[in-house]
Scaffold this motif. Sequence first.
Motif, PDB file in Angstrom:
ATOM      1  N   LEU A 203      34.201  40.537  37.604  1.00 43.35           N
ATOM      2  CA  LEU A 203      34.461  40.224  39.004  1.00 43.35           C
ATOM      3  C   LEU A 203      34.815  41.481  39.778  1.00 43.35           C
ATOM      4  CD1 LEU A 203      36.598  37.019  39.647  1.00 43.35           C
ATOM      5  CD2 LEU A 203      34.667  37.867  40.948  1.00 43.35           C
ATOM      6  N   LYS A 204      34.187  41.628  40.918  1.00 43.30           N
ATOM      7  CA  LYS A 204      34.513  42.770  41.781  1.00 43.30           C
ATOM      8  C   LYS A 204      35.615  42.351  42.748  1.00 43.30           C
ATOM      9  CE  LYS A 204      31.459  46.069  40.717  1.00 43.30           C
ATOM     10  NZ  LYS A 204      31.683  45.807  39.285  1.00 43.30           N
ATOM     11  N   TYR A 205      36.688  43.088  42.760  1.00 40.68           N
ATOM     12  CA  TYR A 205      37.777  42.786  43.673  1.00 40.68           C
ATOM     13  C   TYR A 205      37.753  43.753  44.847  1.00 40.68           C
ATOM     14  CZ  TYR A 205      39.912  39.824  40.121  1.00 40.68           C
ATOM     15  OH  TYR A 205      40.167  38.835  39.228  1.00 40.68           O
TER      16      TYR A 205
ATOM     17  N   GLY B 163      53.259  43.747  37.277  1.00 35.95           N
ATOM     18  CA  GLY B 163      53.078  45.097  37.797  1.00 35.95           C
ATOM     19  C   GLY B 163      51.934  45.280  38.774  1.00 35.95           C
ATOM     20  N   ASN B 164      50.970  44.370  38.751  1.00 30.31           N
ATOM     21  CA  ASN B 164      49.804  44.530  39.640  1.00 30.31           C
ATOM     22  C   ASN B 164      49.914  43.683  40.908  1.00 30.31           C
ATOM     23  OD1 ASN B 164      49.505  42.070  38.426  1.00 30.31           O
ATOM     24  ND2 ASN B 164      47.362  42.307  37.899  1.00 30.31           N
TER      25      ASN B 164
ATOM     26  N   TYR C 206      40.896  49.356  38.080  1.00 26.29           N
ATOM     27  CA  TYR C 206      41.121  48.350  37.028  1.00 26.29           C
ATOM     28  C   TYR C 206      42.362  47.541  37.389  1.00 26.29           C
ATOM     29  CZ  TYR C 206      38.282  51.900  34.760  1.00 26.29           C
ATOM     30  OH  TYR C 206      37.309  52.821  34.487  1.00 26.29           O
ATOM     31  N   PRO C 207      42.320  46.848  38.512  1.00 25.39           N
ATOM     32  CA  PRO C 207      43.565  46.286  39.069  1.00 25.39           C
ATOM     33  C   PRO C 207      44.214  45.210  38.207  1.00 25.39           C
ATOM     34  CG  PRO C 207      41.656  45.460  40.253  1.00 25.39           C
ATOM     35  CD  PRO C 207      41.145  46.521  39.322  1.00 25.39           C
ATOM     36  N   ILE C 208      43.431  44.498  37.388  1.00 26.93           N
ATOM     37  CA  ILE C 208      44.085  43.441  36.603  1.00 26.93           C
ATOM     38  C   ILE C 208      44.749  43.974  35.343  1.00 26.93           C
ATOM     39  CG2 ILE C 208      42.978  41.305  37.344  1.00 26.93           C
ATOM     40  CD1 ILE C 208      40.810  41.660  35.462  1.00 26.93           C
TER      41      ILE C 208
END
Length: 319
Positions: free
Chosen positions: A4-6, A48-49, A89-91
């Motif tokens: 998935l692209k965020y 944390g994210n 890599y936000p997740i």
Amino acid sequence: MSDLKYNIELTAPDISAYRAGNTGVEYVTTFTAKEAGPHVAVMGLTHGNEICGAIAIDTLFRADIRPRRGKLTLGFNNVAAYREFDPRYPIASRYIDEDFNRLWSPATLDGPRRSAELERARAVRPIVDAADYLLDLHSMQYATAPLMLAGVLDKSRALAKQIGIPELIMCDAGHAAGPRMRDYGGFGDPASPKTALLIEAGQHWETRAAEVATDVTLRFLIALGAVTADDVAALGGPDFAATPRQRVIEVTEAVTISGSRFEFVEPYVGLEVIAEKGSLIGHDDGDDVRTPYDNCVLIMPSRRLVKGQTAVRLGRYVD
Ligand SMILES: [Zn+2]
């Protein structure tokens, strides 16, 4: 998960200036008013994210907000995971070793186990013990309507209504994987006046989540008399003065993953209402997962479909 692209609209603020704090616990600061009053705590970065919480708390610090009575504590929980936040890599930076928000029982906190999150939870615990009111700032994987998580006790539901936003209040008992900070100690005890709420402000990295987290925080402080509306009006966003008709969803069960492979039958994002009892929503190691009653609401389906974790919570509108 990486398919998935965020869209990363939010920028993670630099919180290094808040490291020293004044409580003996890094990244936790308590301001004390001359006038007596309750101890009100706002905590962010439990995951944390979920950077909307860091933004809301940073906003209060920058505006030099101080309590008119009692104490105001501002804290950042999982800073180690937050430091790893990478918009590419936000997740990945939800936690280092384990979920900080599944550790909040005396047995776990006093037990022998060790992890980055347990160490941090043990450090923050005296602050949580000292607070009379707690607001924990979170965000979600999918961009659905914000949800106030009020637990199962009337006192928290009443405070959610006093705050007045967001529109949806969810009453739930948490996760099989372990208790949340908001359910810990007196917060989960009907005989104690201590009251906690958890806001899921929106999708992790959308601008809207930071607006909601900030407005909910301001209205939490106003509701408890820590500040007046005039004190903080300049910080308010689109929901600062909103008066939605609030609705309550009672969660009846959490679907906990028991097998090694769990799949939903549709790409649910949350808050879908499944009209008919017995509708198929997923498979857990090949076993059907079906809705237990008519008009079943799916709440926060997870993209982290791991054995022992919550796949989705099920509930219904009661108000
Ligand atoms: Zn969270």
